[in-house]
Scaffold this active site. Structure first.
Site, mmCIF file in Angstrom:
data_model
loop_
_atom_site.group_PDB
_atom_site.id
_atom_site.type_symbol
_atom_site.label_atom_id
_atom_site.label_comp_id
_atom_site.label_asym_id
_atom_site.label_seq_id
_atom_site.Cartn_x
_atom_site.Cartn_y
_atom_site.Cartn_z
ATOM 1 N N LYS A 55 0.842 -1.206 0.000
ATOM 2 C CA LYS A 55 0.000 0.000 0.000
ATOM 3 C C LYS A 55 0.873 1.251 0.000
ATOM 4 O O LYS A 55 0.547 2.243 -0.674
ATOM 5 C CB LYS A 55 -0.951 -0.031 1.218
ATOM 6 C CG LYS A 55 -2.053 -1.075 1.041
ATOM 7 C CD LYS A 55 -2.772 -1.460 2.316
ATOM 8 C CE LYS A 55 -3.674 -2.674 2.015
ATOM 9 N NZ LYS A 55 -4.347 -3.226 3.186
ATOM 10 N N GLN B 172 -4.991 -2.140 9.263
ATOM 11 C CA GLN B 172 -4.733 -3.433 8.633
ATOM 12 C C GLN B 172 -5.309 -4.565 9.492
ATOM 13 O O GLN B 172 -5.034 -4.650 10.685
ATOM 14 C CB GLN B 172 -3.209 -3.610 8.449
ATOM 15 C CG GLN B 172 -2.822 -4.855 7.684
ATOM 16 C CD GLN B 172 -3.328 -4.846 6.244
ATOM 17 O OE1 GLN B 172 -3.245 -3.844 5.544
ATOM 18 N NE2 GLN B 172 -3.869 -5.969 5.790
ATOM 19 N N ASP C 3 -11.367 1.825 3.316
ATOM 20 C CA ASP C 3 -11.614 0.396 3.097
ATOM 21 C C ASP C 3 -13.092 0.121 2.796
ATOM 22 O O ASP C 3 -13.439 -0.946 2.307
ATOM 23 C CB ASP C 3 -11.226 -0.386 4.370
ATOM 24 C CG ASP C 3 -9.966 -1.211 4.188
ATOM 25 O OD1 ASP C 3 -9.586 -1.469 3.028
ATOM 26 O OD2 ASP C 3 -9.363 -1.601 5.206
#
Ligand code: NAP
Length: 284
Positions: free
Chosen positions: A51, A95, A118
């Site tokens: 990322k 995460q 997300d």
């Protein structure tokens, strides 16, 4: 045809880089994505590194905040509250998975909806199911993008999704439905799975079992999207949920692992970060 998520994402990232380069003049800064990593699970570290690399390629500012495995839920929530309040932060991603002592749902809910790149926040999920504007979850968004780019007509097709997780199976089924496919969701309690998957013109597999889908489970000419990321128990190499070598000759198109859905997921994360940034700048 093999759909290379690697190539498509490289193209899309190059386009985004051109767009982002215009932001300092227009908005005085570039988008800022903060990724929070708890602990040092090797897979999570590798995802977070991916990322950061993609952010760099696109010109997005990336900050990775590392917290020890022992961090308390309270400390993590405090950190998120700080990021929510920080005007210079456009996207926040924690995460997953988190250590067992931390309530994941609570953490996801703590992220400001407007910075939830997300698309996991309950309000974004609710908006998705009500066809309201929302941040779309990255993996399902990337899958639809791949199908469309490959010229697959989704409307009217029989689509089967194997897997019903909140992050892949359910949202991808909803997006396929929104594209007017006729969607069936299969899971571990589905009876006679093979007879179902053989009817699929679009087959999305998100199970997490190496080479689970074999050639006899796939219809001639189906479009097969393999979401799985597994370690081959024999070679230790990455492999998908689909037996690629056996299924590829039957499928009209198929995504490889690695180099398929994975890179597109990260690419859509970049897109979501830009989207959140533009909204926060009042551009949309
Ligand atoms: P998950 O939460 O573990 O869900 C797996 C799903 O598969 C569940 O719904 C489960 O059914 C179903 N399943 C398990 N065994 C099955 C069987 N024998 N027959 C039919 N269905 C079965 O996994 P996930 O988070 O959705 O991830 C799935 C895979 O995608 C993993 O390999 C993960 O690493 C990968 N992934 C990749 C990306 C990417 O960007 N490439 C992103 C996310 C995930 P039940 O609900 O009945 O238990």
């Amino acid at each position: 045809m093999i759909i290379s998520g690697k190539e498509l994402s490289a193209r899309l990232k190059a386009e985004m880089a051109i767009q982002v380069a215009t932001f300092p003049e227009k908005y005085g800064r570039v988008p800022h994505l903060v990724v929070v990593l708890v602990g040092d699970d090797p897979a999570s570290v590798s995802y977070v590194t991916g990322k950061a690399k993609a952010s760099e390629a696109v010109g997005i500012r990336n900050t990775t905040v590392r917290m020890p495995e022992s961090v308390s839920e309270h400390e993590l929530l405090e950190m998120i509250a700080g990021l929510n309040a920080d005007d210079g932060v456009d996207g926040i991603l924690v995460q997953l998975p988190l250590p067992a002592h931390i309530n994941e749902a609570k953490v996801i809910e703590a992220i400001a909806k407007e910075k939830d790149v997300d698309g996991f926040h309950p309000l974004n999920v609710a908006a998705l199911w009500q066809k309201q504007p929302c941040v779309l979850p990255c993996t399902p968004k990337g899958i639809i993008r791949m199908l469309k780019t490959a010229g697959v007509e989704i409307a009217g097709k029989r689509a089967v999704v194997i897997g019903r997780s909140n992050i892949v199976g359910l949202p991808v089924a909803k997006l396929l439905l929104d594209e007017n496919a006729t969607v069936t969701i299969a899971h571990s309690r589905t009876k006679d799975l093979a007879s179902l998957t053989r009817q699929a013109e679009i087959l999305v597999v998100a199970i997490g079992r190496p080479r689970f889908v074999t050639a006899d489970m796939v219809a001639e000419g189906a479009a097969v999207i393999d979401v799985g990321v597994n370690r081959d128990p024999e070679t230790g190499k990455l492999c998908g949920d689909v037996d690629f070598a056996a299924v590829e000759p039957k499928a009209s198109l198929i995504t490889p692992v690695p180099g398929g859905v994975g890179p597109m997921t990260i690419c859509c994360l970049m897109e979501n970060t830009i989207e959140c940034f533009l909204k926060r700048c009042g551009a949309e």
